[in-house]
Design an enzyme around this catalytic site. Structure first.
Site, PDB file in Angstrom:
ATOM      1  CE  LYS A 150      -1.836   1.496   4.011  1.00 39.75           C
ATOM      2  NZ  LYS A 150      -1.504   2.903   4.327  1.00 39.75           N
ATOM      3  CG  ASN A 151       2.209   2.691   3.523  1.00 40.75           C
ATOM      4  OD1 ASN A 151       1.052   2.973   3.206  1.00 40.75           O
ATOM      5  ND2 ASN A 151       2.557   2.465   4.775  1.00 40.75           N
TER       6      ASN A 151
ATOM      7  CB  CYS B 243      -5.426  10.406  11.323  1.00 43.10           C
ATOM      8  SG  CYS B 243      -3.876   9.701  11.814  1.00 43.10           S
TER       9      CYS B 243
ATOM     10  NE  ARG C 247      -0.055  10.201  10.077  1.00 44.02           N
ATOM     11  CZ  ARG C 247      -0.500   9.211   9.319  1.00 44.02           C
ATOM     12  NH1 ARG C 247      -1.662   8.657   9.569  1.00 44.02           N
ATOM     13  NH2 ARG C 247       0.221   8.795   8.299  1.00 44.02           N
TER      14      ARG C 247
ATOM     15  CG  ASP D 199       3.117   1.445   9.457  1.00 41.43           C
ATOM     16  OD1 ASP D 199       3.308   1.700   8.251  1.00 41.43           O
ATOM     17  OD2 ASP D 199       2.774   2.308  10.278  1.00 41.43           O
TER      18      ASP D 199
ATOM     19  NE  ARG E 266      -7.821   4.400   5.284  1.00 37.52           N
ATOM     20  CZ  ARG E 266      -7.352   5.550   5.758  1.00 37.52           C
ATOM     21  NH1 ARG E 266      -7.891   6.090   6.832  1.00 37.52           N
ATOM     22  NH2 ARG E 266      -6.351   6.159   5.167  1.00 37.52           N
TER      23      ARG E 266
HETATM   24  C1  EPZ Z   1       3.988   7.024   6.390  1.00 27.20           C
HETATM   25  O1  EPZ Z   1       3.153   8.027   6.925  1.00 27.20           O
HETATM   26  C2  EPZ Z   1       3.118   5.790   6.244  1.00 27.20           C
HETATM   27  N1  EPZ Z   1       2.031   6.078   5.317  1.00 27.20           N
HETATM   28  C3  EPZ Z   1       2.564   5.385   7.612  1.00 27.20           C
HETATM   29  O2  EPZ Z   1       1.819   4.183   7.431  1.00 27.20           O
HETATM   30  C4  EPZ Z   1       3.749   5.113   8.535  1.00 27.20           C
HETATM   31  O3  EPZ Z   1       3.252   4.785   9.817  1.00 27.20           O
HETATM   32  C5  EPZ Z   1       4.645   6.356   8.615  1.00 27.20           C
HETATM   33  O4  EPZ Z   1       5.072   6.728   7.281  1.00 27.20           O
HETATM   34  C6  EPZ Z   1       5.893   6.122   9.452  1.00 27.20           C
HETATM   35  O5  EPZ Z   1       6.617   5.047   8.940  1.00 27.20           O
HETATM   36  C7  EPZ Z   1       2.299   6.078   3.976  1.00 27.20           C
HETATM   37  O6  EPZ Z   1       3.410   5.842   3.546  1.00 27.20           O
HETATM   38  C8  EPZ Z   1       1.138   6.347   3.067  1.00 27.20           C
HETATM   39  P1  EPZ Z   1       5.864  10.444   8.482  1.00 27.20           P
HETATM   40  P2  EPZ Z   1       3.681   9.566   6.948  1.00 27.20           P
HETATM   41  O7  EPZ Z   1       5.759  11.686   7.674  1.00 27.20           O
HETATM   42  O8  EPZ Z   1       4.589   9.792   5.811  1.00 27.20           O
HETATM   43  C9  EPZ Z   1       5.924  13.810  11.806  1.00 27.20           C
HETATM   44  C10 EPZ Z   1      -0.009   2.753   7.678  1.00 27.20           C
HETATM   45  O9  EPZ Z   1      -0.472   2.198   8.680  1.00 27.20           O
HETATM   46  N2  EPZ Z   1       5.822  14.758  10.676  1.00 27.20           N
HETATM   47  O10 EPZ Z   1       7.020   9.518   8.243  1.00 27.20           O
HETATM   48  O11 EPZ Z   1       2.493  10.416   7.108  1.00 27.20           O
HETATM   49  C11 EPZ Z   1       4.689  12.939  11.962  1.00 27.20           C
HETATM   50  O12 EPZ Z   1       3.709  13.587  12.738  1.00 27.20           O
HETATM   51  C12 EPZ Z   1       0.410   4.207   7.751  1.00 27.20           C
HETATM   52  O13 EPZ Z   1       0.180   2.187   6.567  1.00 27.20           O
HETATM   53  C13 EPZ Z   1       5.858  16.124  10.940  1.00 27.20           C
HETATM   54  O14 EPZ Z   1       5.972  16.555  12.080  1.00 27.20           O
HETATM   55  O15 EPZ Z   1       4.529   9.588   8.289  1.00 27.20           O
HETATM   56  C14 EPZ Z   1       5.244  11.713  12.639  1.00 27.20           C
HETATM   57  O16 EPZ Z   1       5.330  11.947  14.030  1.00 27.20           O
HETATM   58  C15 EPZ Z   1       0.100   4.814   9.103  1.00 27.20           C
HETATM   59  N3  EPZ Z   1       5.763  16.998   9.899  1.00 27.20           N
HETATM   60  C16 EPZ Z   1       6.651  11.586  12.058  1.00 27.20           C
HETATM   61  O17 EPZ Z   1       6.965  12.885  11.519  1.00 27.20           O
HETATM   62  C17 EPZ Z   1       5.651  16.571   8.597  1.00 27.20           C
HETATM   63  O18 EPZ Z   1       5.590  17.414   7.683  1.00 27.20           O
HETATM   64  C18 EPZ Z   1       6.778  10.567  10.941  1.00 27.20           C
HETATM   65  O19 EPZ Z   1       5.742  10.846  10.011  1.00 27.20           O
HETATM   66  C19 EPZ Z   1       5.607  15.180   8.355  1.00 27.20           C
HETATM   67  C20 EPZ Z   1       5.706  14.292   9.410  1.00 27.20           C
END
Ligand code: EPZ
Length: 416
Positions: free
Chosen positions: A22-23, A116, A121, A304, A396
């Site tokens: 998915k990701n 969410c 996020r 995850d 999802r």
């Molecule tokens: C990706 O989400 C994945 N989703 C998530 O999988 C996964 O849990 C996550 O990466 C971490 O590995 C997809 O790839 C579609 P991040 P993402 O940006 O990119 C903070 C699932 O279950 N952050 O790596 O949204 C954020 O709040 C989903 O398949 C900021 O502060 O996660 C978090 O604490 C859930 N500012 C940390 O960084 C930003 O601009 C990591 O988030 C972006 C992120």
């Protein structure tokens, strides 16, 4: 609201084919916005988030058609450079259209994703990166409005490792004027899969998979055909289910080298794991040993998989510590696991689990994608029947989960 009913206590036996990730699929679908040529994907998983992304791309104007093997995209005539709130609110990954649209067309209007269940996020890193590349960004009425004559290559250092942040800016940089360097970039295998797809389209990218990615902008990208990598989280989820319920399962079409850390933890829990090519065999005929996990960006233990391992620990021998360092609210499954008799204490981002020798079936509620997976695992081992409500969360991110589990001998059925 659909539910899953699971009769616990049956070990798992048999074979399960792992679907496309998915990701990886979600950002790679957005790469279709970067070219006016035909673009073809195989091994695209059939799940709700992929359907939502396809709907969003079609709204923007991408023509999408699919046959038995592959899905064809064409972004030659786009008529809207925007992602509306009602599409973004159900799937945060919609933010991934921002980088490609600004880079190819010089403009995009994308709704700010709300928070969410698992955390606020924010997308500040996505925005800061585009601003560093010369985009003018206004946030108004809940929308990100970005404009740029042509993005310029820039050196961007991420304060935090962000998977989609890295992916968004890597896509934006492919058509920017000059060289971009992404530092403290995410190293997840899905970032590498996206980079491989972009390189097949003519992008000049080196370093994907490391924390420094170099991108040299080009004038245009051409079409490509890409096979989406196997889903490492789906793979891990089935392996944890078999380690908890016991039995002997074989994953096919997987890729062990993308989740060594998960396999190491399962071996530590007492599972016998054999990898041969794209097949992974797990045998477990005893009670698992409790194992500590601490989530962190790849190649460390993936957030995850945190909820799934917590479910395993609830019936393991001994006590364990689970630390969630990525998201501020990713323990929503704790309350629900407690309803099944689990003994879990939470202090901030740390949970201490005392393994008990059995769980008892009950009605529980899914709250987010991976929390629902942990409830399924708990239901497979609990005595009696477990009913899981709000399983649209599962739909999802997992393709035909109950069909795959039933094929492994699990007693699971969907209640409509
Ligand atoms: C990706 O989400 C994945 N989703 C998530 O999988 C996964 O849990 C996550 O990466 C971490 O590995 C997809 O790839 C579609 P991040 P993402 O940006 O990119 C903070 C699932 O279950 N952050 O790596 O949204 C954020 O709040 C989903 O398949 C900021 O502060 O996660 C978090 O604490 C859930 N500012 C940390 O960084 C930003 O601009 C990591 O988030 C972006 C992120």
């Amino acid at each position: 609201m659909q539910k899953l009913a699971i009769q616990g206590g049956t070990p798992l036996h048999g074979e399960v084919r792992i679907s496309g990730a998915k990701n990886a699929a979600l950002p790679i679908m957005c790469a279709s916005l970067l070219t006016s040529d035909d673009f073809q994907l195989t091994n695209l998983p059939d799940m709700h988030d992929v359907a939502t992304m396809a709907k969003l791309l079609q709204y923007i104007g991408v023509r999408i058609s699919s046959d038995a093997q592959s899905t064809h995209f064409n972004g030659a005539n786009l008529d809207k450079l925007e992602a509306p709130y009602d599409m973004v609110k159900t799937m945060r990954a919609a933010i991934l259209v921002l980088g490609p649209l600004v880079s190819r067309f010089g403009e995009a209007r994308v709704s700010l994703p709300g928070g969410c269940a698992i955390g606020s996020r924010p997308v500040d890193l996505h925005i800061k990166g585009l601003q560093a590349m010369g985009a003018e960004i206004h946030i108004e009425h809940g929308y990100i409005h970005a404009t740029a004559k042509r993005l310029k290559g820039a050196r961007i250092c991420f304060d935090l490792v962000s998977v989609t942040g890295t992916e968004n800016l890597m896509m934006a940089a492919t058509l920017a004027d000059g060289i971009s360097i992404l530092e403290n970039a995410a190293r997840e295998p899905e970032v590498v899969d996206l980079a491989n797809c972009l390189i097949a389209m003519g992008a000049k990218i080196t370093g994907a998979g490391s924390d420094i990615i170099h991108i040299e902008g080009v004038e245009k990208l051409h079409g490509a055909a890409h096979d989406v990598m196997p889903d490492r989280i789906e793979s891990g989820t089935f392996l944890v289910a078999a380690a908890a319920a016991g039995g002997n399962i074989m994953l096919t079409h997987s890729r062990a080298d993308t989740f060594d850390n998960v396999l190491d933890k399962l071996r530590e829990a007492g599972a016998d794991i054999t990898v041969s090519g794209s097949n992974i065999n797990l045998v477990m005929h005893k009670r698992p040993t409790a194992i500590n996990v601490r989530t962190a960006p790849y190649p460390a233990f993936p957030t995850d998989m945190q909820a799934q391992f917590m479910a395993l620990n609830t019936i393991a021998q001994g006590s364990s510590i689970v630390v969630e360092t990525i998201f501020e609210n990713r323990f929503m499954h704790v309350q629900e696991l407690r309803r099944l008799g689990a003994q879990i204490d939470v202090e901030g981002n740390t949970a201490v689990i005392t393994g008990c020798d059995h769980l008892e079936g009950a009605t529980v509620m899914a709250t987010d994608l991976r929390a629902s997976a942990s409830l399924v695992i708990a239901g497979l081992v609990a005595q009696g029947e477990t009913i899981i409500d709000r399983i649209y969360h599962l739909d999802r991110g997992y393709e035909q989960l109950e069909a795959k589990l039933s094929a492994l001998g699990a007693q699971v059925r969907r209640i409509r």
